[in-house]
Design a protein around this motif. Structure first.
Motif, PDB file in Angstrom:
ATOM      1  N   PRO A 281       0.849  -1.193   0.000  1.00 45.88           N
ATOM      2  CA  PRO A 281       0.000   0.000   0.000  1.00 45.88           C
ATOM      3  C   PRO A 281       0.888   1.248   0.000  1.00 45.88           C
ATOM      4  N   ALA A 282       0.526   2.238  -0.808  1.00 45.20           N
ATOM      5  CA  ALA A 282       1.300   3.483  -0.824  1.00 45.20           C
ATOM      6  C   ALA A 282       1.256   4.107   0.566  1.00 45.20           C
ATOM      7  N   PRO A 283       2.360   4.709   0.989  1.00 45.78           N
ATOM      8  CA  PRO A 283       2.375   5.283   2.339  1.00 45.78           C
ATOM      9  C   PRO A 283       1.440   6.481   2.459  1.00 45.78           C
ATOM     10  N   GLU A 284       0.768   6.573   3.610  1.00 43.55           N
ATOM     11  CA  GLU A 284      -0.065   7.761   3.876  1.00 43.55           C
ATOM     12  C   GLU A 284       0.815   8.981   4.113  1.00 43.55           C
ATOM     13  N   VAL A 285       1.896   8.754   4.853  1.00 44.86           N
ATOM     14  CA  VAL A 285       2.788   9.883   5.174  1.00 44.86           C
ATOM     15  C   VAL A 285       4.236   9.483   4.936  1.00 44.86           C
ATOM     16  N   LYS A 286       5.052  10.494   4.662  1.00 46.20           N
ATOM     17  CA  LYS A 286       6.504  10.328   4.599  1.00 46.20           C
ATOM     18  C   LYS A 286       7.101  11.369   5.528  1.00 46.20           C
ATOM     19  N   HIS A 287       7.897  10.908   6.446  1.00 48.83           N
ATOM     20  CA  HIS A 287       8.505  11.835   7.401  1.00 48.83           C
ATOM     21  C   HIS A 287      10.012  11.670   7.340  1.00 48.83           C
ATOM     22  N   TYR A 288      10.709  12.694   6.869  1.00 49.98           N
ATOM     23  CA  TYR A 288      12.167  12.652   6.770  1.00 49.98           C
ATOM     24  C   TYR A 288      12.757  13.738   7.660  1.00 49.98           C
ATOM     25  N   GLU A 289      13.848  13.400   8.336  1.00 50.77           N
ATOM     26  CA  GLU A 289      14.495  14.404   9.166  1.00 50.77           C
ATOM     27  C   GLU A 289      15.973  14.088   9.330  1.00 50.77           C
ATOM     28  N   GLY A 290      16.696  15.080   9.875  1.00 54.06           N
ATOM     29  CA  GLY A 290      18.126  14.904  10.069  1.00 54.06           C
ATOM     30  C   GLY A 290      18.480  14.788  11.540  1.00 54.06           C
ATOM     31  N   TRP A 291      19.547  14.051  11.821  1.00 59.69           N
ATOM     32  CA  TRP A 291      20.112  13.940  13.154  1.00 59.69           C
ATOM     33  C   TRP A 291      21.624  14.092  13.030  1.00 59.69           C
ATOM     34  N   SER A 292      22.255  14.414  14.135  1.00 59.03           N
ATOM     35  CA  SER A 292      23.711  14.519  14.106  1.00 59.03           C
ATOM     36  C   SER A 292      24.331  13.713  15.248  1.00 59.03           C
ATOM     37  N   LEU A 354      23.019  12.234   9.907  1.00 63.66           N
ATOM     38  CA  LEU A 354      22.180  11.065   9.626  1.00 63.66           C
ATOM     39  C   LEU A 354      20.843  11.535   9.069  1.00 63.66           C
ATOM     40  N   ILE A 355      20.489  10.990   7.911  1.00 65.15           N
ATOM     41  CA  ILE A 355      19.146  11.244   7.374  1.00 65.15           C
ATOM     42  C   ILE A 355      18.297  10.013   7.683  1.00 65.15           C
ATOM     43  N   VAL A 356      17.145  10.221   8.279  1.00 65.58           N
ATOM     44  CA  VAL A 356      16.236   9.106   8.532  1.00 65.58           C
ATOM     45  C   VAL A 356      14.872   9.425   7.928  1.00 65.58           C
ATOM     46  N   GLY A 357      14.217   8.407   7.444  1.00 63.24           N
ATOM     47  CA  GLY A 357      12.900   8.602   6.844  1.00 63.24           C
ATOM     48  C   GLY A 357      11.977   7.455   7.192  1.00 63.24           C
ATOM     49  N   TRP A 358      10.731   7.803   7.521  1.00 59.76           N
ATOM     50  CA  TRP A 358       9.721   6.777   7.778  1.00 59.76           C
ATOM     51  C   TRP A 358       8.606   6.956   6.769  1.00 59.76           C
ATOM     52  N   GLU A 359       8.087   5.868   6.273  1.00 56.01           N
ATOM     53  CA  GLU A 359       6.966   5.932   5.343  1.00 56.01           C
ATOM     54  C   GLU A 359       5.935   4.898   5.764  1.00 56.01           C
ATOM     55  N   GLY A 360       4.670   5.252   5.688  1.00 60.54           N
ATOM     56  CA  GLY A 360       3.635   4.278   6.039  1.00 60.54           C
ATOM     57  C   GLY A 360       2.389   4.962   6.555  1.00 60.54           C
ATOM     58  N   GLY A 361       1.602   4.189   7.303  1.00 56.72           N
ATOM     59  CA  GLY A 361       0.394   4.740   7.901  1.00 56.72           C
ATOM     60  C   GLY A 361       0.766   5.798   8.946  1.00 56.72           C
ATOM     61  N   GLN A 362      -0.075   6.801   9.047  1.00 55.35           N
ATOM     62  CA  GLN A 362       0.168   7.923   9.981  1.00 55.35           C
ATOM     63  C   GLN A 362       0.521   7.418  11.380  1.00 55.35           C
ATOM     64  N   GLU A 363      -0.305   6.519  11.886  1.00 61.54           N
ATOM     65  CA  GLU A 363      -0.129   6.082  13.260  1.00 61.54           C
ATOM     66  C   GLU A 363       1.146   5.254  13.413  1.00 61.54           C
ATOM     67  N   THR A 364       1.343   4.328  12.484  1.00 60.98           N
ATOM     68  CA  THR A 364       2.523   3.458  12.545  1.00 60.98           C
ATOM     69  C   THR A 364       3.798   4.281  12.468  1.00 60.98           C
ATOM     70  N   VAL A 365       3.824   5.219  11.543  1.00 62.39           N
ATOM     71  CA  VAL A 365       5.013   6.067  11.411  1.00 62.39           C
ATOM     72  C   VAL A 365       5.278   6.813  12.716  1.00 62.39           C
ATOM     73  N   GLY A 366       4.212   7.325  13.322  1.00 63.32           N
ATOM     74  CA  GLY A 366       4.377   8.053  14.584  1.00 63.32           C
ATOM     75  C   GLY A 366       4.975   7.170  15.665  1.00 63.32           C
TER      76      GLY A 366
END
Lengths: 546, 546
Positions: A281-292, A354-366
């Motif tokens: 299933p296509a992801p509902e949300v994509k959340h990408y962010e950086g860490w150091s 570090l680049i990290v990204g989560w893709e999927g259902g809103q709740e699962t990604v959270g």
């Protein structure tokens, strides 16, 4: 579906497109300071003016191939052969940029069906003509430049017309499609059904499904979606010995896994004419962010902990100190300057991004994001925020375009990659880096060797090196070949694998037996001999020139 | 480490142990009502009284093998040969129980090292002696009863002494161990380091690591921990052609996947003498519980949704209506009666029971469990609670013991399994069930055909059938062979795979080409010919008797 003829194409001497990237002045100055490189103009020759060698394809073969695929689909003109005659490794591009167009296929054949591929292979086997499958032309290991080997001539078999989607089983998340489809074409069709394949290598815009399978590709989001070999549930292969249908989803224990023999076979067993792919299933949300992280060793430990706790994000991409520094400088923006100031203030002035990204259902990604973030904080990582993540996401395919600009100004630019267990990883990193730096340093210059971890596993991780150095204009090929050889010997000795996702091609062939053993090579030969008794299928890759 | 000699062993005519399970009276009555079966005493013959055939192993070979492994480790006595001469399929047991001990190995050899295995294989190749590797003896597909084929004699190569743990890389979660280790032995060693392999097939108490790999085993918790082929990072194989070291963790794209050729090879390519396994941190908590669905179709839809949402528990085991009913009745306890009353009250009187289990960190398990539970409720499942889950967990290895009791009272008892995509799953279920019921019904009796889904994937699921029927005492083998043939033809025609985790052995060999195609079989032969040119390695399994 866009007709193959109307698709954007790679340029003949680089990645393209017509409108080139420019190297910003600040970046140019910084690179000069770092490496001692002398900026200069080293433009590519215009290949339109270069004469290609006459085709060696016998007239009788040509006529027979036309009989099979039609007049339009057998091409011997220069541009058609040039387009299929090289991949996009540094060596390929240096040759091309210098006007060397030797080793072209004698003809390009574009079959329109599995049966046509079978017939082409049979005719070529009868006539002793080598066949090199062509997908997107993005090989960086010499997968397309093997040539005829000991055969009479060589034909490029372009799978562009095998580009249909033949079935979509949305219930079982299985889609059957042709090998000629490119990533964006396939994804746009999937999007209509709310599905995605999730395979995003840097070559995404041009590479094809068939090429992904033939080279055991890994995408940037492979931590989450899986390597391409995990996304393939079955394939149909046309071989000189006949049709081979392999793979039975969802899972089978009926003897050894034969599908794994086709994946990574790089055209030496035949041509993949159809793939059954596992989609999602296509992801509902994509959340990408950086860490150091403060240092590479701490950062690697953080990655290891994430994998161990089964909290890996779908994308996890960790740059070493030099790559982090280079990315910030080369971005040459006010945002990048602000980021640098922030990191310095946190004591991460020479840290690792570090680049990290989560893709999927809103709740699962959270849920997954919160758990991973908590772990990252326990590993003393600092969250930088979404701007960096979004910036990476929007530039994720830009590397090869930037390379074009660097090649134009006298730089050697190449990448190489490996993977190792967590226990061996730092040794492999050090050994590879040292070998590259030693080989590419001169009294006046030194290379910039950058590295990132692009794929993380519970047992280890991959390392992806990017090298910039002052090009030896009089012997650019030898300059890189020596460095590549030293780096490969070093990484293998330290416990790394020969290649994590670039495949073998011609470039890695000399080391294949070090990776799989003499008996492994013998087994592969036995399989090839059974399926391709006259040895016409991509005869020079994987095993090397006979 | 327990010495191989001191380990509990399977009984020669069943599973064991000496203290047999008894079929409760209520269960006996219920089974009679359901099937028309006539309870009667059909005890196994005492094999101690049966004469075994004289060994056909030439004296010169025997002397050479003793030279290699030592006098103690070449055994030709009856009990040693009996113990390695059969697996535990219904056919194996019926033969044994009737006193038929034909087809025994002519000798048992127990090498103590990789080099000894190599030497044994070479000598056997020179002397034309077949070699059948022996691990736990738990094959249910005739993996051990192939015999000598066209060779002079057959030796059982027992890997029991290859039972060391050679390295533990806790940082990389990689452990290198011998093929002769049984599950509990390996797990108890791992527990000392806070690690687990997580592979728990029903044969767990007896089966060995080498056997898991050779048959592409799947454990009860494979949804969470992965099938055994996913747990293997590398193997060392002794072949007549030499030593083959395969697999390079964490991941490689250097040509096709050769490791997949060894996994599932069932001894036809050589003997696995060492495995490198991917282990994990031992779970902090294990949470098992039961749920109920109103019908099988709703339950399958619930499983599919869990997989699609990536919310699969580590164990997900769904019984169909008949298996649910049988489990409750056969449990014959006050708790089971209370459960039945509860389900009736909820309108699930003929519902389907689902066992789910989560293992891992406290927090992660909680998060995953809540998300999965919410989805199950949306699919109209009813939570039954932990008692049912715990009960399943403590009885997870008891099935084969119960079978012994059923075999003693005139029943046919056997299992078979397959897998299919979600789109084909109900067709495969119906077709298999119909074939079994049709074949095993008589004017006075009908079989009880129960099924559960034991492994769930985003693309489909496995089906595991258990059959009970009144045994045809005059032709018990033929009775089952006909039913098995009809069921296998039916499930293949409906889109099922030949076997999901029981492997091929002799029993499934006639259908191998339907699963992998003639060209697939030819490729496997080519690999075998390269590694085992004289064809001595387990010559009758996988491809069938020559």
């Amino acid at each position: 579906m866009t007709a193959p003829e109307e698709r954007a194409e790679l340029s003949l001497t680089g990645w393209g497109p017509a409108d080139p990237h420019e190297l910003p002045n600040a970046a140019r100055k910084w690179l000069h300071r770092e490496t001692g490189w002398t900026p200069r103009s080293t433009p590519a020759e215009a290949l339109a003016a270069v004469r290609t060698a006459a085709t060696q394809l016998p007239d009788s073969t040509s006529a027979a191939l036309i009989e099979i695929v039609g007049d339009e689909q057998v091409r011997t003109d220069g541009p058609s052969r040039l387009r299929r005659g090289a991949g996009r490794s540094y060596l390929d591009l240096i040759r091309r940029r210098g006007g060397d167009v030797s080793g072209l296929p004698d003809a390009v054949v574009l079959p329109g069906s599995h049966d046509e591929v079978l017939a082409v292979l049979r005719r070529c086997a009868d006539d002793d003509i080598a066949v090199v499958p062509f997908g997107g032309g993005t090989s960086v290991v010499g997968g397309l430049t093997g040539g005829a080997g000991e055969h009479r001539a060589v034909v490029a078999l372009d799978v562009a017309r095998l580009n249909t989607i033949d079935s979509i089983d949305a219930k079982s998340l299985l889609v059957t499609a042709g090998p000629g489809l490119r990533g964006p074409e396939f994804e746009s069709r999937m999007a209509r059904y709310g599905l995605t394949l999730g395979h995003f290598p840097q070559s995404y815009e041009f590479a094809t499904l068939g090429g992904y399978a033939a080279t055991r590709s890994a995408g940037q989001a492979s931590s989450g979606y899986g390597r391409f070999d995990e996304l393939v549930a079955g394939v149909r292969v046309a071989t000189p010995a006949g049709t081979w249908q392999v793979g039975r989803p969802p899972a089978s224990a009926a003897g050894p896994d034969l599908l794994g023999l086709v994946l990574g076979s790089e055209g030496v067993l035949g041509v993949i004419t159809e793939l059954t792919l596992r989609v999602r299933p296509a992801p509902e949300v994509k959340h990408y962010e950086g860490w150091s992280f403060r240092s590479l060793s701490r950062a690697l430990e953080g990655m290891r902990q994430l994998a161990r706790a089964e909290l890996l994000p779908d994308v996890a991409r960790l740059s070493d100190v030099d790559e982090t520094r280079a990315n910030i400088v080369l971005a040459a923006s006010s945002k990048a300057n602000a980021l640098q100031a922030l990191l310095r203030a946190r004591g991460h002035g020479s840290g690792c991004l570090l680049i990290v990204g989560w893709e999927g259902g809103q709740e699962t990604v959270g849920v997954r994001r919160r758990a991973a973030s908590a772990l990252l904080r326990r590993c003393e990582a600092v969250r930088i925020g979404r701007t960096v993540g979004q910036s990476w996401l929007s530039n994720r395919y830009s590397g090869p375009y930037v390379r074009d600009a660097l090649l134009d100004v006298g730089l050697l630019v190449e990448t190489l990659e490996t993977a190792a267990s967590w226990s061996d990883l730092m040794d492999v990193y050090d050994a590879t880096r040292d070998a590259l730096i030693t080989c590419l340093s001169t009294p006046d210059t030194k290379p910039l060797v950058m590295c990132h971890v692009s794929h993380v596993y519970p047992t280890g991780a991959s390392l992806y090196f990017t090298v910039l150095a002052d090009r030896a204009d009089d012997r650019p090929m030898q300059q890189w070949l020596l460095a590549k050889r030293a780096a490969t010997d070093a990484l293998l000795s330290a416990g790394g694998v020969l290649t994590h996702h670039h495949a073998v091609g011609i470039d890695h062939a000399p080391w294949l037996s070090r990776e799989v053993g003499d008996l492994g090579v013998a087994v592969l030969h036995a399989v090839k001999d059974r399926l391709d008794p006259t040895g016409i299928c991509n005869p020079c890759v994987l095993f090397g020139r006979p």
